[in-house]
Scaffold this motif. Structure first.
Motif: not given
Length: 199
Positions: A83-84, A103-107, A34-38
């Motif tokens: 995405g982001d 359901e979905a949850f964003r970090l 995610f965004k270049g990080q693992v």
């Protein structure tokens, strides 16, 4: 990178051996870039980040589950880069069935202690998941371009495809026709090169 039950093995290009990191005391369920990080997950509240430079190390991330996600603590979960957003998709049962709600949850990493924030809509995204742990969850922008639906989670079990709108109970008739599949053969989501510019 190769993951086994309790270890992560990393191989640097040009190296002659694997480096093992095993300071996790539980099963590794998911690993995602995610965004270049693992990032990886060994439980719903056990998130970690893999640092590759200046040396390989695992950093545990303390995450506040909140009330809405706390009730899914023993649920089936998928980690997916969308995405982001880094999302956790959850189902209250081990296999989604009629009446279940995905359901979905964003970090949210912007606060001192990271937390999972409930996502009401996926907007113009669709997510693909499978009960098979070897199949990485995948997201796709503008699924209508190939006949899919936005704000939808496509789920595959051993015999059928199921399309479920985020936050809505799974209904009868949501699945596509069944087809037979050998137990050793499981799906792996592949993004054709024509979609690379959209992800």
């Amino acid at each position: 990178m190769v993951t086994t039950e309790f270890h992560i093995f990393l191989w640097h290009v040009g190296s002659h051996s694997w480096v093992r990191r095993s300071n996790l005391d539980s099963l590794i369920h998911r690993v995602v870039v995610f965004k270049g990080q693992v990032f990886g997950m060994h439980s719903i509240d056990g998130l970690f980040k893999v640092h590759l430079v200046p040396r390989i190390r695992l950093q545990n991330i303390s995450v506040d589950l909140g009330k809405s996600m706390g009730r899914l603590k023993d649920a089936k979960m998928w980690l997916v880069a969308c995405g982001d957003m880094l999302l956790m998709v959850g189902c209250p049962s081990s296999v989604p069935s009629i009446g279940d709600t995905l359901e979905a949850f964003r970090l949210d990493l912007s606060v001192q202690r990271a937390k999972w924030v409930k996502v009401e809509k996926l907007e113009n995204w669709a997510i693909f998941i499978s009960i098979d742990g070897r199949s990485q969850a995948l997201c796709c922008m503008d699924p209508e371009k190939w006949g899919g639906r936005s704000n939808c989670i496509y789920y595959y079990d051993s015999k059928e495809w199921i399309a479920c709108e985020l936050g809505k109970p799974l209904k009868v008739g949501a699945s596509t026709p069944r087809f037979e599949c050998a137990h050793m053969m499981q799906p792996m989501w592949v993004v054709p090169s024509m979609f690379y510019s959209f992800l």
